[in-house]
Every structure is written in C-alpha cells, then in structure tokens.
Design a protein around this motif. Structure first.
Motif, PDB file in Angstrom:
ATOM      1  N   VAL A 103      -0.171  -1.123  -9.334  1.00 59.18           N
ATOM      2  CA  VAL A 103       0.377  -0.458  -8.154  1.00 59.18           C
ATOM      3  C   VAL A 103       1.356   0.623  -8.594  1.00 59.18           C
ATOM      4  N   THR A 104       1.193   1.807  -8.052  1.00 57.54           N
ATOM      5  CA  THR A 104       2.151   2.885  -8.265  1.00 57.54           C
ATOM      6  C   THR A 104       2.559   3.456  -6.901  1.00 57.54           C
ATOM      7  N   THR A 105       3.694   4.154  -6.877  1.00 60.24           N
ATOM      8  CA  THR A 105       4.163   4.765  -5.630  1.00 60.24           C
ATOM      9  C   THR A 105       4.266   6.269  -5.805  1.00 60.24           C
ATOM     10  N   THR A 106       3.984   6.988  -4.737  1.00 62.08           N
ATOM     11  CA  THR A 106       4.069   8.443  -4.721  1.00 62.08           C
ATOM     12  C   THR A 106       4.941   8.870  -3.550  1.00 62.08           C
ATOM     13  N   VAL A 107       5.981   9.656  -3.832  1.00 62.08           N
ATOM     14  CA  VAL A 107       6.859  10.181  -2.784  1.00 62.08           C
ATOM     15  C   VAL A 107       6.418  11.608  -2.479  1.00 62.08           C
TER      16      VAL A 107
ATOM     17  N   ARG B  45     -11.177  -4.997   3.664  1.00 59.13           N
ATOM     18  CA  ARG B  45     -10.572  -6.330   3.575  1.00 59.13           C
ATOM     19  C   ARG B  45      -9.400  -6.335   2.607  1.00 59.13           C
ATOM     20  N   GLN B  46      -9.563  -5.698   1.447  1.00 59.85           N
ATOM     21  CA  GLN B  46      -8.475  -5.646   0.474  1.00 59.85           C
ATOM     22  C   GLN B  46      -7.294  -4.860   1.038  1.00 59.85           C
ATOM     23  N   THR B  47      -7.568  -3.746   1.717  1.00 60.59           N
ATOM     24  CA  THR B  47      -6.491  -2.973   2.339  1.00 60.59           C
ATOM     25  C   THR B  47      -5.733  -3.827   3.344  1.00 60.59           C
ATOM     26  N   ALA B  48      -6.460  -4.583   4.162  1.00 65.86           N
ATOM     27  CA  ALA B  48      -5.830  -5.435   5.176  1.00 65.86           C
ATOM     28  C   ALA B  48      -4.968  -6.512   4.535  1.00 65.86           C
ATOM     29  N   GLU B  49      -5.408  -7.072   3.416  1.00 69.97           N
ATOM     30  CA  GLU B  49      -4.630  -8.109   2.735  1.00 69.97           C
ATOM     31  C   GLU B  49      -3.322  -7.525   2.180  1.00 69.97           C
ATOM     32  N   ILE B  50      -3.398  -6.311   1.641  1.00 70.79           N
ATOM     33  CA  ILE B  50      -2.189  -5.661   1.121  1.00 70.79           C
ATOM     34  C   ILE B  50      -1.236  -5.346   2.277  1.00 70.79           C
ATOM     35  N   GLU B  51      -1.771  -4.798   3.374  1.00 66.49           N
ATOM     36  CA  GLU B  51      -0.920  -4.479   4.528  1.00 66.49           C
ATOM     37  C   GLU B  51      -0.257  -5.728   5.089  1.00 66.49           C
ATOM     38  N   ASN B  52      -1.004  -6.818   5.186  1.00 67.15           N
ATOM     39  CA  ASN B  52      -0.437  -8.060   5.722  1.00 67.15           C
ATOM     40  C   ASN B  52       0.690  -8.576   4.837  1.00 67.15           C
TER      41      ASN B  52
ATOM     42  N   TYR C 274       6.337   8.021   1.615  1.00 67.89           N
ATOM     43  CA  TYR C 274       5.838   7.507   0.338  1.00 67.89           C
ATOM     44  C   TYR C 274       4.537   6.751   0.571  1.00 67.89           C
ATOM     45  N   GLY C 275       3.715   6.715  -0.470  1.00 73.49           N
ATOM     46  CA  GLY C 275       2.444   6.010  -0.388  1.00 73.49           C
ATOM     47  C   GLY C 275       2.246   5.111  -1.581  1.00 73.49           C
ATOM     48  N   LEU C 276       1.309   4.171  -1.435  1.00 67.63           N
ATOM     49  CA  LEU C 276       0.935   3.265  -2.523  1.00 67.63           C
ATOM     50  C   LEU C 276      -0.440   3.656  -3.056  1.00 67.63           C
ATOM     51  N   ASP C 277      -0.541   3.732  -4.371  1.00 70.42           N
ATOM     52  CA  ASP C 277      -1.829   3.908  -5.044  1.00 70.42           C
ATOM     53  C   ASP C 277      -2.126   2.600  -5.763  1.00 70.42           C
ATOM     54  N   VAL C 278      -3.175   1.904  -5.318  1.00 68.22           N
ATOM     55  CA  VAL C 278      -3.426   0.541  -5.751  1.00 68.22           C
ATOM     56  C   VAL C 278      -4.781   0.443  -6.423  1.00 68.22           C
ATOM     57  N   THR C 279      -4.759  -0.057  -7.646  1.00 64.42           N
ATOM     58  CA  THR C 279      -5.998  -0.317  -8.380  1.00 64.42           C
ATOM     59  C   THR C 279      -6.408  -1.768  -8.136  1.00 64.42           C
ATOM     60  N   VAL C 280      -7.647  -1.974  -7.659  1.00 57.31           N
ATOM     61  CA  VAL C 280      -8.093  -3.305  -7.254  1.00 57.31           C
ATOM     62  C   VAL C 280      -9.484  -3.584  -7.805  1.00 57.31           C
TER      63      VAL C 280
ATOM     64  N   HIS D  26       3.413   4.924   4.144  1.00 51.43           N
ATOM     65  CA  HIS D  26       2.707   5.689   5.161  1.00 51.43           C
ATOM     66  C   HIS D  26       1.229   5.846   4.832  1.00 51.43           C
ATOM     67  N   ARG D  27       0.866   5.554   3.605  1.00 49.35           N
ATOM     68  CA  ARG D  27      -0.555   5.535   3.268  1.00 49.35           C
ATOM     69  C   ARG D  27      -0.767   4.598   2.093  1.00 49.35           C
ATOM     70  N   ILE D  28      -1.926   3.968   2.063  1.00 51.59           N
ATOM     71  CA  ILE D  28      -2.325   3.092   0.956  1.00 51.59           C
ATOM     72  C   ILE D  28      -3.682   3.575   0.473  1.00 51.59           C
ATOM     73  N   THR D  29      -3.749   3.941  -0.806  1.00 51.17           N
ATOM     74  CA  THR D  29      -4.987   4.443  -1.391  1.00 51.17           C
ATOM     75  C   THR D  29      -5.486   3.448  -2.436  1.00 51.17           C
ATOM     76  N   LEU D  30      -6.738   3.012  -2.291  1.00 51.69           N
ATOM     77  CA  LEU D  30      -7.321   2.044  -3.232  1.00 51.69           C
ATOM     78  C   LEU D  30      -8.293   2.745  -4.167  1.00 51.69           C
ATOM     79  N   CYS D  31      -8.315   2.299  -5.415  1.00 52.46           N
ATOM     80  CA  CYS D  31      -9.351   2.728  -6.349  1.00 52.46           C
ATOM     81  C   CYS D  31      -9.809   1.531  -7.163  1.00 52.46           C
ATOM     82  N   ARG D  32     -11.040   1.580  -7.648  1.00 53.35           N
ATOM     83  CA  ARG D  32     -11.616   0.441  -8.366  1.00 53.35           C
ATOM     84  C   ARG D  32     -11.064   0.358  -9.782  1.00 53.35           C
TER      85      ARG D  32
END
Length: 466
Positions: free
Chosen positions: A406-410, A432-439, A420-426, A452-458
């Motif tokens: 997980v990294t953050t970008t302002v 479903r993965q986005t919903a689990e992170i948000e919860n 700020y946003g989250l860049d998440v490697t999953v 304000h945004r969550i970006t997923l990458c494999r």
C-alpha cells in the motif's frame, strides 16, 4: 483560579463556569430526551462511577455543555479524560481502548454489546456512561488528560498532559489575543481538537469569560447568526473555515472583536479580506497537540502586509529553533521548548526530555523572529480540517487479506482542494477487494480521514511470494 495539588481546578469554580455556559448548538437528545441539562448532575454522576484514580475515561460527546461537564467531571473524579470525535465508531473506540486504556465510555447513547460493557448508567438526560472491561486497564495519574493526535503519530495515539500545563497554555494564549473577563467566547470547533478545548474552552475558564458552545457543521451564515444572537466578541476558526468566512461579505461585523485562526498558514489575500470585512482584531496562530498546544501568535491587524503570511512569534515561556528536517522540502524542522509540552506520547512513549518536542513541520524564521510555516512531514496531510497520519491509513489497508503493498499519493483535485489516494497492490483486483478495503477503512476512519480514491493493481509474481 485555585486548584488542588494535581492542578485540577476546584469544583465550585468549575460548576460556576459550566452553569454560565450557553449551548447554542443543535439539540442532541440523550437517553432521556427532555430531561434537564444540569452540569452538576453529570459531575456528580461521573464521581459516582467510583473508578480507581487515574483511570482513563473515553468521551465521545457532540459539542455542547454536557461534553464540557463530562470532561471536567472526569478530572474532578480523579480520572483521566480522553476526548474522541463524536462520530467514532465501535472499532475506533476499541482501538483507542486497546492502546491507551479505557475504564469507561461516556456518550449520548451506548449499546453495551458493541463495546463489551459490563454496566451502563445514565449521567443525565444528555449522556450515559458504560463501565468497560474487568478493571485491568491502563492507569495514569489524577490531574492528567490525553489529547488525541491521529494526524501526527497514528489513529489510536495521544499526548499525555498535565491539566495544569493545559491551563497555563490557555492563559498564555488568552493573554496573547487580549481576551478579557467581560468577553463572550464562541467555540464552534470540535472540542476534541486541542485548539477548541484549550485555546477556547479552557481559555474562557481561566479568564472568567462567558462561553457559548456551538459546533459543526460550519457555515458563514450560522456563524454570523450565533455571533449576533449571543453577543460573541471572541472566536476561532481553522484556515479552511476562515477562508469561507472571508469570502462572505461583511460576515465579521460587530459584536465580534477578535478572531483567531489556527492550523496551516492563511493566505495573505484572505487576511486582507477578513480585515476589510469589518473585523477589528485578527490573530494567526500555530500550535500542535504535543506542545500543549499553542506555540506562536501574529496580531495581523497590527502588522504590515508582508508579514500576513507569518504565524507570528512564540508565546511567552516558549522557545523555538530550527534543525535539519528529516524529509525533503524547503526550510527546516521546528523544535519547541516549553513547560507546556506533553509528558509523554501514548502508547508506550518515554517521558519527554527537558520539555522539548520536534514538530515535524518545516519553517523559516526571519531575523525579527517571525515564523513562516512551509509545510508538514510527508507522512502527514491536513484535509477538511482533519490532520491525517498516512502510515495509519496504510497499515489498516495492509491488514486486509489479499493486500500485498500500500502506498499513498497526495494531490489536488480539479477545485485545487488537497486530497489523498491509496495505491494498493493485491492478489485479485476487483470490486470485492475494493469493498473489503473500504469496509476496513470505514470501521476506523472518520469520513474526513478516508481516501478520496483507491486504485488497485495486480501483484507481480515476486510480490505474491513475499
């Protein structure tokens, strides 16, 4: 103002202050809506909990006289108040309790099953208290209080202060802004902010000023209406709300005499707008919870325009200096020395050495001693008035199954607002993965603290094996 050996003010002085307070905020019905709001009832009921001295009491009350009665009541009972955001959910409260301790929870309404409470008792018509756990919680000392610091060291972290030091800092701030006993002070900032609690509520207490308690949400119209309706002469805002006030023509007319602004620096153009709008005295301040909290003050109405981008000079009894910052950016890190700095960080921090705290904020200081705020640590950001410690957010997201990194970008959005946003490697990107992170984030973070945004990458094969 007299106090006992722990620094806690005398009961009679507290009750006189609370009885004179005016609750101008929206109604917050408690367990017995319509029951009389008597500060003395709350103070006596907190004492009646019969908790061991030094026990932490978690307080999640909306702005109002009842919240102040709970704060002072815990101090008078020999307990240690821990003011939390009123919107704190069960997961956030549990995290604070686990890390800082918690013998009781005070809130408008409490579901004992959600907090593992052993007993729930009414305090008055606005709030009730739940006894937590089996009595093996962390204890501190009577006369201490905890100011939470989610923006500088973690969601469930705090500063342990002596209440005598908080009152001393409040007195210094009141002196710096010329606050008088015949003033009426409006606190519309959340009382769990150290700025609202110390620089407004406690400053009104030590000066003998009348206090009017309102609360979020802020609008220029509601602020102006409250000022007019209650003959308010002194108030305070964050830079964000001050900008909204500055953009409203003639919003700062009499009876308001003094407005203080604390937090990030205020743009000089907005300083000019506030002064042109009829405000007589404008003070720009800097502080942080670790320092107790106020550090510097600028009387902008008495200074030339080239100093309006400054936050002024240190309060009496406060010394500052610069040292090389840990991160990139202009200026150098500000260090504060004062007899009002925290006793230690929580949880597990060592006692503060020689009353010194490194702020993590970058400053420049001109030859005349005026301080210019240049930015915060790269791991801290202020959004919507809330200071957010980004490592805490990353840790929550990293704990979700399937998350590898997980990294953050302002950044600034299309309206130039900081975000700020989250860049998440999953392992498996998808809804479903986005919903689990948000919860996971929503259970702990306040609305204003969430990305304000969550970006997923494999994840790559190498990251998957890690």
């Amino acid at each position: 103002m007299s106090a006992d050996v722990t620094g806690v003010p005398e009961r009679a002085a507290v009750l006189a202050f609370l009885e004179a307070c005016v609750d101008a905020g929206p109604a917050h019905p408690g367990p017995s809506a319509g029951a009389p709001d008597r500060p003395e009832t709350v103070v006596d009921a907190v004492a009646g909990l019969n908790l061991p001295p030094g026990s932490p009491a978690l307080i999640t009350m909306p702005n109002g006289r009842a919240a102040l009665a709970a704060f002072f009541g815990t101090l008078l009972a020999g307990l240690v108040p821990v003011l939390l955001p009123p919107a704190s959910g069960a997961a956030r409260i549990a995290a604070v309790r686990r890390r800082l301790g918690g013998a009781a929870l005070i809130a408008p309404r409490i579901d004992p099953a959600r907090h593992g409470a052993t007993d729930v008792r009414p305090l008055d018509g606005r709030c009730e208290a739940a006894l937590l756990g089996d009595g093996t919680h962390q204890r501190y000392r009577p006369g201490e209080a905890v100011l939470m610091t989610s923006g500088t060291s973690g969601i469930a972290s705090g500063c342990l202060h002596g209440v005598d030091a908080l009152l001393r800092n409040a007195e210094r701030h009141a002196t710096a802004i010329g606050q008088r006993a015949d003033d009426t002070v409006l606190v519309s900032l959340p009382l769990h902010y150290s700025y609202g609690l110390v620089a407004q509520a406690l400053a009104a207490f030590v000066r003998g000023s009348r206090l009017v308690v309102s609360g979020p949400p802020f609008t220029p119209r509601s602020f102006a209406d409250t000022v007019r309706d209650h003959d308010v002469t002194v108030s305070a805002l964050t830079p964000g709300t001050a900008v909204r006030l500055a953009e409203t023509p003639r919003a700062c007319q009499a009876p308001l005499r003094v407005l203080t602004v604390g937090g990030d620096a205020l743009d000089p153009s907005h300083v000019g707008s506030l002064l042109a709008g009829g405000l007589r005295e404008l003070y720009l301040t800097y502080g942080l919870s670790e320092a107790g909290p106020r550090v510097t003050t600028l009387a902008a109405h008495r200074e030339p325009e080239h100093r309006w981008s400054s936050v002024g000079v240190p309060l009496p009894g406060v010394r500052t200096y610069l040292r090389d910052p840990a991160g990139d950016g202009p200026g150098a890190e500000l260090v504060v020395e004062s007899d009002t700095v925290l006793r230690r960080r929580l949880p597990g921090g060592a006692p503060t050495v020689a009353g010194t705290v490194a702020t993590g904020d970058r400053f420049a200081i001109d030859p005349d001693g005026y301080h210019f705020f240049l930015g915060r640590s790269g791991d801290s950001v202020v959004i919507g008035g809330e200071k957010i410690w980004l490592p805490s957010v990353r840790r929550i997201a990293a704990g979700v199954p399937g998350v590898r990194r997980v990294t953050t970008t302002v950044y600034r959005d299309d309206h130039n607002e900081l975000r700020y946003g989250l860049d998440v490697t999953v392992d498996d990107p998808g809804p479903r993965q986005t919903a689990e992170i948000e919860n996971a984030l929503n259970r702990v973070l306040l609305r204003a603290e969430r990305p304000h945004r969550i970006t997923l990458c494999r994840a790559t094969t190498e990251e998957w094996h890690k």
